[in-house]
Structures are given as structure tokens and as C-alpha cells.
Design an enzyme around this catalytic site. Sequence first.
Site, PDB file in Angstrom:
ATOM      1  CB  THR A  94      -0.883  -0.032   1.265  1.00 31.51           C
ATOM      2  OG1 THR A  94      -1.718  -1.183   1.177  1.00 31.51           O
ATOM      3  CG2 THR A  94      -1.757   1.206   1.395  1.00 31.51           C
ATOM      4  N   GLY A  95       0.381   2.317  -0.625  1.00 35.17           N
ATOM      5  CA  GLY A  95       1.118   3.586  -0.596  1.00 35.17           C
ATOM      6  C   GLY A  95       1.496   4.043  -1.987  1.00 35.17           C
ATOM      7  CD  GLU A 133       1.323  -1.756   4.406  1.00 31.53           C
ATOM      8  OE1 GLU A 133       1.267  -1.038   3.405  1.00 31.53           O
ATOM      9  OE2 GLU A 133       1.750  -1.356   5.492  1.00 31.53           O
TER      10      GLU A 133
HETATM   11  C1  5RP Z   1       1.050   2.013   4.321  1.00 30.90           C
HETATM   12  C2  5RP Z   1       2.527   1.984   4.334  1.00 30.90           C
HETATM   13  C3  5RP Z   1       3.224   2.632   3.179  1.00 30.90           C
HETATM   14  O1  5RP Z   1       3.892   1.646   2.466  1.00 30.90           O
HETATM   15  C4  5RP Z   1       4.172   3.678   3.711  1.00 30.90           C
HETATM   16  O2  5RP Z   1       3.422   4.638   4.434  1.00 30.90           O
HETATM   17  C5  5RP Z   1       4.949   4.374   2.582  1.00 30.90           C
HETATM   18  O3  5RP Z   1       4.084   5.078   1.774  1.00 30.90           O
HETATM   19  P1  5RP Z   1       4.572   5.906   0.505  1.00 30.90           P
HETATM   20  O4  5RP Z   1       5.124   4.921  -0.474  1.00 30.90           O
HETATM   21  O5  5RP Z   1       3.317   6.590   0.008  1.00 30.90           O
HETATM   22  O6  5RP Z   1       5.600   6.904   0.950  1.00 30.90           O
HETATM   23  O7  5RP Z   1       3.172   1.456   5.209  1.00 30.90           O
HETATM   24  O8  5RP Z   1       0.517   1.534   5.510  1.00 30.90           O
END
Ligand code: 5RP
Length: 227
Positions: free
Chosen positions: A31-32, A107
Site C-alpha cells: 500500500t502507498g 501488510e
Molecule cells: C502504508 C505503508 C506505506 O507503504 C508507507 O506509508 C509508505 O508510503 P509511501 O510509499 O506513500 O511513501 O506502510 O501503511
Amino acid sequence: MKKPLQINPKQAAGEKAAQLVKNNMVVGLGTGSTTAYAIKELGKRVASGLKIQGVPTSYQSAFLAAENGIPITTLDEHPVLDIAIDGADQIANFIAIKGGGAAHTREKIVAQSAKKFVVVADESKVVEVLNHPVPLEVIPFARKLVVKQVAKLGGKAVVRMGVNKDGPVISDNGNFIMDADFGEIDDPESLDKALSQCTGIVEHGIFTKVDVVYIGKKDGSVEILKA
Ligand code: 5RP
């Protein structure tokens, strides 16, 4: 004058890591925003004939996988995944802090179900010593108890509040998210174990088993670190 080509380091890392995925693999989809680039790249490869199935870690990645034509499966059908690709809020020495998107419980389940766990991040996420607040998924009934237990461990836990939503952030599993600030985390492995023993915390965001890190740089290159 021509503008210099802008290279997004998150995109560089996500797209490069997507190349690790081979035919017939079952893939954990993190996610992200960084993982989103990996998912979109996998979608392009699926359109060109790559055969894979994905296990999403959130509604966000499930929607994105569907939009990009990636067939979805479950951990019930595939309890062992070939690979999982996911982002991080911070990473030091193959230990990541995750949960900025409130998805760290699923995750972590997906990461631990995978033969290889790959973190994709831009270089700003890489540090010598972790100091990012640790996301906690918390049973709402246990909120005050969790504040007390985290304080005993030297941290300060606050409920994460919604943006464009009044009140607390609710995880995809229906729980609260708290962010626990411990300052510099000198011994993340001990904190991992201590937080895992706290009553009312469903899961915390310290990930101690990262196999590979893809670090996207501002010049468009990607550094690959293997544990
Ligand atoms: C979601 C996460 C994401 O992978 C983490 O916050 C990094 O996000 P991004 O790639 O948008 O910087 O742990 O729960």
C-alpha cells in the site's frame, strides 16, 4: 531552454522492483504511493502477457490492482506468496517502519507470507537510526490501556485523526490507528517484541524481516540492497 527531465525516485524504485516479478508468481501488493508505481508497472506487464495473481494489503491496493487488470487472489488460496513488494515510512539496516497508510497489519501478514519481502522507497526514507513514530493498530476499547503500556516503554501514543474525515482514522479492519513516538529507536528488535506483547495492540509497524530494499534516487537510479 529545455527543462531538465524530472525523475520521481518513488517511481524509479517501484517500477524497477516490479521487474522482480516473473510468470506465474503470486505477489503481495503493498500500500502507498511508491508501491502504486510497482502495481501500475505490473499492470502494464500483465497487459503484455505476464501471468500473475496479486494479494492486496488494503482497499487501496485492491482497487489499484483491479484498475490495472491484475487478477486478485487470497491468502486462503495461496498461503505462501512468491514475493511481496511494499513501501516504508523509514528504513534502517533492513528494519522498516510502516503503517503511514494505516495498512501495516495486513501488510505484515502479507510480508510474512512471502518468500521474499521487497521494500521500495525513495532515498529520504533511509536513515541510520529509526526515529519515525511507530504506527499501532489498536482495538478501540483498549485505547487508554495502550497509551499506558506505550508510556511504560518510553513512548507517547496518540490516536491518528482523519483528514477529510472527522474523528479517528479507522483501519480497513475496523480498528483505531495510534502513532507511538519513541524518539530514536536504538533497539528496534526489542521494541518489536515489547509492542507485540502489549494487550490491545493488534499489530505494530516495525518490520524486522526485510530481504531486499530498492532505493530510488533523485537522479533516477535505483540502489539495491540485499540482507
Ligand atoms: C502504508 C505503508 C506505506 O507503504 C508507507 O506509508 C509508505 O508510503 P509511501 O510509499 O506513500 O511513501 O506502510 O501503511
